[in-house]
Design a protein around this motif. Structure first.
Motif, PDB file in Angstrom:
ATOM      1  N   SER A  91      40.547  45.511  35.292  1.00 30.62           N
ATOM      2  CA  SER A  91      40.383  44.216  34.637  1.00 30.62           C
ATOM      3  C   SER A  91      40.893  43.104  35.554  1.00 30.62           C
ATOM      4  CB  SER A  91      41.156  44.198  33.314  1.00 30.62           C
ATOM      5  OG  SER A  91      41.200  42.902  32.761  1.00 30.62           O
ATOM      6  N   ARG A  92      40.065  42.105  35.764  1.00 32.49           N
ATOM      7  CA  ARG A  92      40.462  40.962  36.589  1.00 32.49           C
ATOM      8  C   ARG A  92      41.608  40.206  35.933  1.00 32.49           C
ATOM      9  NH1 ARG A  92      38.338  37.803  40.665  1.00 32.49           N
ATOM     10  NH2 ARG A  92      38.806  35.569  40.567  1.00 32.49           N
ATOM     11  N   GLU A  93      41.556  40.065  34.624  1.00 30.15           N
ATOM     12  CA  GLU A  93      42.619  39.342  33.921  1.00 30.15           C
ATOM     13  C   GLU A  93      43.950  40.074  34.024  1.00 30.15           C
ATOM     14  OE1 GLU A  93      39.652  40.018  32.729  1.00 30.15           O
ATOM     15  OE2 GLU A  93      38.785  37.985  32.821  1.00 30.15           O
TER      16      GLU A  93
ATOM     17  N   GLY B 131      44.848  42.132  36.378  1.00 32.68           N
ATOM     18  CA  GLY B 131      45.310  42.068  37.758  1.00 32.68           C
ATOM     19  C   GLY B 131      45.943  40.723  38.102  1.00 32.68           C
ATOM     20  N   ARG B 132      45.333  39.645  37.657  1.00 32.21           N
ATOM     21  CA  ARG B 132      45.906  38.319  37.945  1.00 32.21           C
ATOM     22  C   ARG B 132      47.213  38.116  37.173  1.00 32.21           C
ATOM     23  NH1 ARG B 132      42.340  34.778  40.532  1.00 32.21           N
ATOM     24  NH2 ARG B 132      43.489  32.979  39.722  1.00 32.21           N
TER      25      ARG B 132
ATOM     26  N   ASP C  95      43.031  47.273  38.692  1.00 30.89           N
ATOM     27  CA  ASP C  95      43.199  45.891  38.246  1.00 30.89           C
ATOM     28  C   ASP C  95      43.365  44.942  39.430  1.00 30.89           C
ATOM     29  OD1 ASP C  95      43.055  46.788  35.637  1.00 30.89           O
ATOM     30  OD2 ASP C  95      45.234  47.014  35.447  1.00 30.89           O
TER      31      ASP C  95
ATOM     32  N   ALA D  16      39.999  44.441  41.042  1.00 26.75           N
ATOM     33  CA  ALA D  16      39.153  43.568  40.233  1.00 26.75           C
ATOM     34  C   ALA D  16      39.564  42.113  40.364  1.00 26.75           C
ATOM     35  CB  ALA D  16      39.220  44.013  38.770  1.00 26.75           C
ATOM     36  N   ALA D  17      40.863  41.847  40.576  1.00 27.94           N
ATOM     37  CA  ALA D  17      41.351  40.469  40.690  1.00 27.94           C
ATOM     38  C   ALA D  17      41.118  39.875  42.065  1.00 27.94           C
ATOM     39  CB  ALA D  17      42.836  40.418  40.353  1.00 27.94           C
ATOM     40  N   ALA D  18      40.855  40.708  43.084  1.00 28.56           N
ATOM     41  CA  ALA D  18      40.724  40.206  44.458  1.00 28.56           C
ATOM     42  C   ALA D  18      39.381  39.515  44.656  1.00 28.56           C
ATOM     43  CB  ALA D  18      40.867  41.364  45.434  1.00 28.56           C
ATOM     44  N   ASP D  19      39.420  38.394  45.396  1.00 31.04           N
ATOM     45  CA  ASP D  19      38.195  37.699  45.801  1.00 31.04           C
ATOM     46  C   ASP D  19      37.733  38.149  47.175  1.00 31.04           C
ATOM     47  OD1 ASP D  19      37.793  35.544  43.605  1.00 31.04           O
ATOM     48  OD2 ASP D  19      39.926  35.405  44.102  1.00 31.04           O
TER      49      ASP D  19
ATOM     50  N   LYS E 283      33.048  43.971  46.526  1.00 28.00           N
ATOM     51  CA  LYS E 283      34.075  43.106  47.115  1.00 28.00           C
ATOM     52  C   LYS E 283      33.760  42.798  48.578  1.00 28.00           C
ATOM     53  CE  LYS E 283      36.415  42.955  43.365  1.00 28.00           C
ATOM     54  NZ  LYS E 283      36.558  41.695  42.605  1.00 28.00           N
TER      55      LYS E 283
ATOM     56  N   ARG F  56      28.014  39.010  48.412  1.00 29.44           N
ATOM     57  CA  ARG F  56      28.026  39.531  47.034  1.00 29.44           C
ATOM     58  C   ARG F  56      26.610  39.823  46.538  1.00 29.44           C
ATOM     59  NH1 ARG F  56      31.947  35.275  46.433  1.00 29.44           N
ATOM     60  NH2 ARG F  56      34.070  36.155  46.312  1.00 29.44           N
TER      61      ARG F  56
END
Length: 538
Positions: A356-358, A360-361, A431, A434-437, A456, A513
Motif C-alpha cells: 500500500s502506498r499510503e 508506506g508513506r 509498502d 509501493a510508496a517509492a516514485d 517502478k 511508466r
C-alpha cells in the motif's frame, strides 16, 4: 516326407482308443492349424481363421475344459481317456486331461468375454465380438478399448480402473499442462537453495502454495543459518548439510571446498533416502548442487529455477541432472540443456503485490506531495552505492525523501531530515516499494523483476564484472534496451554522476511508466507448481 508324422498323429487323435488303455502321451506343440476355429482335443495354441480373425492366435485350453465339462454333463457318458477305478496313470509326461473333477465346476477360462470373432466360449456358445473404442452410441462394452481387459467379478463391463489408482496399485497420473508430461499430485516436496537471500526468497511463495495445497514441504540448506532465518516464519522442517562455495578464482579454499561438496552430496543422498520426496525444487546457489546431484542418484526428478539471463555456476553444473528448467526471461540462455524449458517469470510474494502506498508513506512520515526515492543494494547491501548516496545526500534531499536500505551492519551515523535508514526490510518491503516514485538499485534478477512487475522507474547500478560473473550487467542491459530503466556503470559511479543520472530518469519517468504498464509478469508460482506435478508424474 516330413508331413507323414503329422498325418499319423492326426489319425491317432481321430481313432478312439482301445477299451481299457490310455492313449500314449502326446508331445506338446505350440501351434496347431485347426479348421473352423478349433475342435476337441487341440493342445497348446491354435490359429483362428474365423471371420475377421484369420491368423490370430487364441488360447483354447480353458475353452476345451468348458466344452468337455458341458458335453459330459449332457450325455452322461464316461470319457474313454479317463482312467477307471484302480488304474494308475502311465509314468512319464502327465496326460493332458481337461475334464473337471467330480462335483467341482470347470475353471473359468481367461479372456472368455473377449473372445475373437469365430471362437467359442464355455459350453460351446459363440462369444460376442470384441468392442472397440470410438464414436458411436453408448452400450454394453462401448467404452472398452481394443485389447482391454474383460470385466471380472466386482467390476462392471466397460468400466475403467478404480479412479486414482494405476497399474500395480500406484497412484494414477493425470494429464499435465499443455500435454507436457503426465502430472500427478505431489505429496512431498523438497526445496533447496541458498548462499544469498536471492536464492531463498523466490522459493518462499512456491513453498507456501505447496503447503496450501496439502503437500508436505521440507527445505535443505547450508549450516550458515542464513536460509533458516529467512524461513523462520514458514512452517517447514529445515535440514542443514555441508556445502562449499563454488569460486571462479584460484584459492586454497577451493581444494577444501571440494571435500565439503562431496560430504554434502553424501549427506543429501542419505537425507533424500529418508525423506523420500516426489520431486525436488532448486532455486540455485552453491548449496543446491549437492542436493540436485543426490536427487539424480536417487532417481528423484528435479525442477530448477534460473532468474538471470545466464545460469549461475551452480545451475550450470546441475543442468545435466535437471528435468525441467524454469526461467524468468525468454532470452535466458541454457546451452547444452536437453530437458524441458519453461518461461515462468520469478515467483513474487503475495505481500509484495499487496503493498500500500499510503501505508508506506505513513511508515516514513513523508509530507504529502513530496516524492520518495528508494535506495537498495540487495539483501547484503552495496558499499559503493552506500558511499555515493551518502555523499550526494545534500543534493538528493532537495528533491526527494530518501529511504535507504543499506544492508546488515552497514548503518551510518547520519540522521538529516528526510533521510531514513534501514538495515533490512522484510514485512514492510511491499509498502515501501509501493510508496517509492523512483528507485536506485543493483540489477539482481529478483529485484529487477519486482521493479518491473510493480511498474517502478529505476536507475540500475549493476555489480562490476571484476567481482562477479557479469550477470547483473546483462540484466541491466536488457532492461535498458526495452526502455524499462536507465543504467549507470559502477566504474562511473560518483555523487555527481549519480545526481545527474537521477535527474534524467525523473524527467523521463512518465514515458518509462507507460512502457512498464505493458509488462505482464504472469503467475510464476502456479506455473512452477504445475511443472513440479508434471515432472513428478513422468
Amino acid at each position: 516326407m516330413s508331413w507323414l508324422p503329422a498325418v499319423r498323429r492326426r489319425r491317432r487323435r481321430q481313432d478312439p482308443p482301445a477299451a481299457g488303455r490310455l492313449p500314449p502321451p502326446r508331445r506338446r506343440r505350440r501351434h496347431v492349424s485347426a479348421p473352423g476355429g478349433g475342435g476337441a482335443g487341440h493342445a497348446g495354441r491354435a490359429r483362428d481363421p474365423g471371420p475377421g480373425g484369420a491368423g490370430r492366435r487364441r488360447c483354447l485350453a480353458g475353452q476345451r475344459r468348458g466344452r468337455a465339462g458341458a458335453a459330459g454333463a449332457v450325455s452322461g457318458a464316461a470319457d474313454p481317456r479317463r482312467p477307471s477305478a484302480g488304474e494308475r496313470r502311465p509314468a512319464g509326461r502327465r496326460a493332458r486331461l481337461s475334464l473337471p473333477r467330480s462335483g467341482v465346476p470347470a475353471r473359468r477360462p481367461r479372456r472368455l468375454s473377449g473372445a475373437r470373432p469365430g471362437g467359442r466360449g464355455a459350453g460351446g456358445r459363440a462369444a460376442p465380438p470384441r468392442q472397440r473404442a470410438g464414436p458411436g452410441p453408448a452400450g454394453a462394452g462401448a467404452g472398452l478399448l481394443a485389447g482391454s481387459r474383460p470385466a471380472g467379478p466386482g467390476r462392471a463391463a466397460g468400466s475403467a480402473r478404480r479412479p486414482g489408482r494405476g497399474r500395480h496399485g500406484r497412484p494414477a497420473a493425470a494429464d499435465g499442462a499443455a500435454g507436457q508430461g503426465r502430472a500427478r499430485p505431489v505429496t512431498h516436496l523438497v526445496c533447496t537453495g541458498g548462499g544469498t537471500a536471492g536464492h531463498v526468497i523466490p522459493a518462499i511463495p512456491v513453498m507456501q502454495r505447496a503447503l496450501d495445497e496439502g503437500m508436505r514441504v521440507s527445505f535443505v540448506g547450508s549450516r550458515s543459518g542464513l536460509e533458516e532465518r529467512l524461513l523462520a516464519d514458514l512452517a517447514v522442517p529445515y535440514y542443514g548439510i555441508a556445502s562449499g562455495k563454488l569460486r571462479r578464482y584460484l584459492s586454497r579454499e577451493n581444494l577444501v571446498d571440494v571435500f565439503r561438496v562431496l560430504a554434502g552430496v553424501w549427506q543429501a543422498w542419505r537425507l533424500l533416502g529418508r525423506l523420500r520426496p516426489d520431486v525436488v525444487f532448486s532455486k540455485g546457489g552453491f548449496v543446491s548442487f549437492p542436493v540436485v546431484f543426490a536427487a539424480w542418484l536417487r532417481r528423484v526428478p528435479v525442477v530448477a529455477h534460473e532468474s538471470d539471463l545466464s545460469p549461475g555456476l551452480a545451475n550450470r553444473l546441475a543442468l545435466p541432472f535437471i528435468r525441467t528448467l524454469c526461467v524468468t526471461f525468454a532470452e535466458t540462455r541454457a546451452p547444452r540443456f536437453r530437458g524441458r524449458r519453461l518461461v515462468t517469470g520469478t515467483p513474487l510474494r503475495p505481500a509484495l503485490l499487496r503493498g500500500s502506498r499510503e501505508r508506506g508513506r505513513a511508515l516514513i512520515g513523508v509530507a504529502p506531495g513530496r516524492p520518495v526515492l528508494l535506495v537498495t543494494g540487495g539483501s547484503l547491501g552495496a558499499d559503493a552505492i552506500n558511499r555515493a548516496v551518502r555523499d550526494a545526500l545534500p543534493a538528493l534531499l532537495e528533491d526527494f525523501e530518501v529511504v535507504h536500505v543499506c544492508g546488515a551492519g552497514k548503518r551510518a551515523e547520519l540522521s538529516p531530515a528526510g533521510y531514513h535508514q534501514f538495515e533490512y526490510v522484510a514485512d514492510d518491503w511491499g509498502d515501501l516499494l509501493a510508496a517509492a516514485d523512483l528507485v536506485i538499485s543493483r540489477a539482481g534478477a529478483n529485484t529487477l523483476f519486482e521493479l518491473l512487475a510493480l511498474g517502478k522507474p529505476a536507475l540500475l547500478i549493476p555489480l562490476s564484472p571484476r567481482v562477479s560473473r557479469g550477470d547483473q550487467v546483462e540484466n541491466a542491459e536488457l532492461a535498458a534496451a526495452r526502455g524499462y530503466a536507465r543504467v549507470l556503470s559502477e566504474d562511473d559511479l560518483d555523487p555527481a554522476a549519480l545526481v545527474a543520472a537521477l535527474r534524467v530518469l525523473r524527467g523521463d519517468a512518465d514515458a518509462v511508466r507507460e512502457r512498464l504498464a505493458a509488462f505482464r509478469p504472469g503467475d510464476a508460482v502456479s506455473a512452477i507448481v504445475e511443472a513440479l506435478g508434471a515432472a513428478a508424474g513422468r
